[in-house]
Write an enzyme that holds these catalytic residues in place. Structure first.
Site, short mmCIF file in Angstrom:
data_model
loop_
_atom_site.label_atom_id
_atom_site.label_comp_id
_atom_site.label_asym_id
_atom_site.label_seq_id
_atom_site.Cartn_x
_atom_site.Cartn_y
_atom_site.Cartn_z
N CYS A 20 4.36 9.60 9.30
CA CYS A 20 3.03 9.55 8.68
C CYS A 20 2.04 8.79 9.56
CB CYS A 20 3.10 8.91 7.30
SG CYS A 20 3.57 7.16 7.32
N TYR A 23 8.17 7.48 8.65
CA TYR A 23 7.00 6.85 9.25
C TYR A 23 6.31 7.70 10.31
CZ TYR A 23 6.87 2.80 6.36
OH TYR A 23 6.69 2.00 5.27
N THR A 33 4.89 1.28 -3.31
CA THR A 33 3.89 2.25 -2.86
C THR A 33 3.76 3.39 -3.87
OG1 THR A 33 4.40 1.75 -0.56
CG2 THR A 33 3.37 3.86 -0.99
N CYS A 88 6.65 10.04 -0.09
CA CYS A 88 7.88 10.11 0.71
C CYS A 88 9.01 9.24 0.15
CB CYS A 88 7.63 9.67 2.14
SG CYS A 88 5.93 9.71 2.63
N CYS A 100 -1.83 6.26 3.54
CA CYS A 100 -0.48 6.46 2.99
C CYS A 100 -0.58 7.37 1.76
CB CYS A 100 0.11 5.10 2.60
SG CYS A 100 1.54 5.20 1.52
N GLU A 129 -0.22 -0.28 -3.64
CA GLU A 129 1.08 -0.88 -3.88
C GLU A 129 0.99 -1.70 -5.16
OE1 GLU A 129 -0.52 -1.24 -0.87
OE2 GLU A 129 0.59 0.44 -0.05
N GLU A 148 1.99 -2.26 6.66
CA GLU A 148 3.11 -1.46 6.17
C GLU A 148 3.94 -0.92 7.33
OE1 GLU A 148 2.40 2.06 3.89
OE2 GLU A 148 4.20 1.72 2.72
N HIS A 156 13.82 6.67 5.31
CA HIS A 156 12.44 6.19 5.19
C HIS A 156 11.88 5.77 6.55
CE1 HIS A 156 9.05 5.63 2.75
NE2 HIS A 156 8.95 4.32 2.91
FE1 SF4 Z 1 3.25 5.94 2.83
FE2 SF4 Z 1 4.14 6.63 5.22
FE3 SF4 Z 1 5.71 5.23 3.53
FE4 SF4 Z 1 5.10 7.81 3.10
S1 SF4 Z 1 6.32 6.97 4.80
S2 SF4 Z 1 5.11 6.19 1.60
S3 SF4 Z 1 2.98 7.90 3.81
S4 SF4 Z 1 3.79 4.58 4.51
FE FE Z 2 6.32 2.61 3.02
#
Ligand code: SF4
Ligand code: FE
Length: 482
Positions: free
Chosen positions: A297, A295, A190, A103, A99, A256, A445, A291
């Protein structure tokens, strides 16, 4: 002006954060061996913005002044921006294997751009002007913002104002001519200690009795009265061992923290919602939709895990077994399905009254619902291919031991063309993502971040227009309700 990675690191050193970990104050979070990998991951968002190979994805043109800015500070001006945001998430997940934290702030800025405008339309307030001024500051200084939504929530069956402890949801405790004073906490934050700013939003829809809890604002992360308490991660203390090979991913990680606001003053210029309780719900929904898109990500981290699974299959000498090939196909199928969902909600995004483009809410929720499941299955398949050695492997120190190293070297060799050390490294990486420090981001997460699975199911139920589907079915088979 866009910062580079080094400038970002230096900017963090100037902050005076109050951070606690293992019961002690961390005087220098930037160089703390447990926190530093998470700083490195955020730094990657600065570094890659300066790389011509990635600038198309990583940068954008500010709609405020036309300047080139880091996309993490951008307000989406079209579906093209939203699609690039999805690609940026995958790109960074793939380059960090964890992570990268930035974001949340981007999603908070975009959600606030929409909702501050909407509040002004209804109440003739000046939140949107304040917000745009704040946005200009964030863009100009290329800041990382923590988007702080999740309250501790106490008894889940009670609204904020009925909690036995009134601080279980962050609230306004005082109003003055200059601003407000807030008290409460935000959990699971985060990247909190890698952030210059912290943007606070309410966590649930609210009624009038909860109006003191309906508040959104931004503060410098080192404002007086804010304390950070770092969360633990599985295998975190491997990062303080002398040999970092046992971490699996020595350079990058996430973090976190619990963020406590002990009567913190917020000037009016930084307040974006104050007691307009009917807008708490819309703000939560906008932020959550953005958000849930973010994800993507996880498909980037999935790329790393698939690469690691193929590599260990080759190191073990089983890459040609048909079931192994099929498991790699399955992992790719699941991973690309995650990417599809994030892309789809971006491509179907729509313009809102203030001009900002927002993702399609239904598709964003469907996408995030997949994220609560598929990474677990991808991780299961990676562990299947890796074999049990991933969790019984002795330490790096044993491999280097003059007494027993030779035996580990001998008995833990797989494919004769591959060094035992490389086999060790790839197994540790799979352990890191599926069980260790990075599993926080890749698994739990994925489950709870941007809302737990049930939160998406409620939104799917609300948005799926089932009566329209009934009408279609009834028409085809000749049912008339008249
Ligand atoms: Fe982390 Fe993914 Fe959340 Fe961005 S979207 S803060 S990379 S878990
Ligand atoms: Fe997150």
């Amino acid at each position: 002006m866009m910062m580079n990675a080094r400038e970002y690191e230096e900017s963090l050193r100037k902050l005076d954060l109050v951070v606690y970990m293992f019961g002690r104050r961390v005087e220098n979070p930037v160089d703390d061996p447990i926190i530093r990998p998470s700083m490195n991951a955020v730094a990657k968002t600065y570094e890659m913005a300066h790389d011509p190979a990635f600038s198309e994805i990583m940068t954008a043109r500010s709609h405020l002044n036309g300047k080139t800015i880091n996309r993490f500070t951008h307000i989406h001006q079209g579906t093209d921006d939203l699609v690039k945001k999805t690609k940026m998430g995958r790109l960074l997940g793939a380059h960090t294997g964890c992570c990268f934290q930035r974001c949340v702030g981007m999603d908070a800025l975009n959600a606030l751009s929409i909702v501050t405008f909407d509040i002004d339309q209804k109440f003739d307030t000046e939140y949107h002007r304040r917000f745009l001024k704040y946005l200009a500051y964030v863009q100009e200084n290329d800041l990382t913002c923590d988007g702080a939504m999740t309250d501790p929530k106490g008894d889940r069956g009670l609204p904020p104002h009925k909690q036995p402890d009134p601080d279980m949801f962050l609230r306004v405790v005082k109003e003055t001519g200059d601003g407000i004073v807030v008290r409460g906490a935000k959990a699971h934050q985060t990247g909190a200690v890698n952030s210059h700013e912290i943007i606070v939003m309410p966590t649930i829809a609210m009624r009038e009795a909860d109006r003191d809890y309906a508040v959104a604002f931004a503060l410098p992360s080192d404002a007086i009265g804010i304390t950070y308490i770092m969360g633990r991660q599985s295998c975190d203390t491997r990062k303080v061992e002398s040999d970092l090979m046992d971490t699996g991913n020595p350079v990058f990680g996430g973090h976190e923290a619990l963020v406590v606001f002990d009567d913190v003053f917020v000037p009016w210029e930084r307040v974006f919602l104050f007691r307009e309780y009917e807008f708490a719900g819309p703000l939560v929904e906008r932020f959550a939709a953005y958000h849930r898109q973010s994800y993507a990500c996880k498909s980037g981290v999935g790329d790393v895990l698939i690469g690691a699974a193929q590599t260990i299959a080759e190191y073990n000498g089983v890459q040609n077994a048909s079931h192994v090939k099929d498991k790699i196909i399955e992992m790719n199928h699941l991973n690309e399905t995650l990417f599809c969902g994030s892309l789809a909600c971006a491509a179907e995004g729509k313009q809102t009254p203030c001009g900002t483009f927002c993702v399609d809410t239904l598709l964003a929720n469907v996408s995030k619902q997949n994220v609560t499941r598929f990474p677990y299955e991808i991780a299961r398949l990676a562990q299947d291919i890796a074999g049990g050695l991933m969790v019984t492997l002795p330490s790096a120190a044993d491999f280097k031991s003059p007494e027993v190293g030779k035996w580990l070297e001998k008995y833990y060799r797989g494919n004769p063309g591959v060094s035992t050390e490389n086999r060790f490294r790839i197994l540790r990486l799979i352990e890191n993502i599926t069980l260790g420090a990075a599993a926080v981001g890749y698994l739990t997460e994925s489950m709870h971040g941007a809302g737990s699975p049930q939160a998406q199911r409620i939104m799917i139920a609300r948005q799926a227009c089932v009566p329209e589907k009934q009408a279609l079915a009834k028409k085809l088979c000749g049912i008339s309700d008249r």
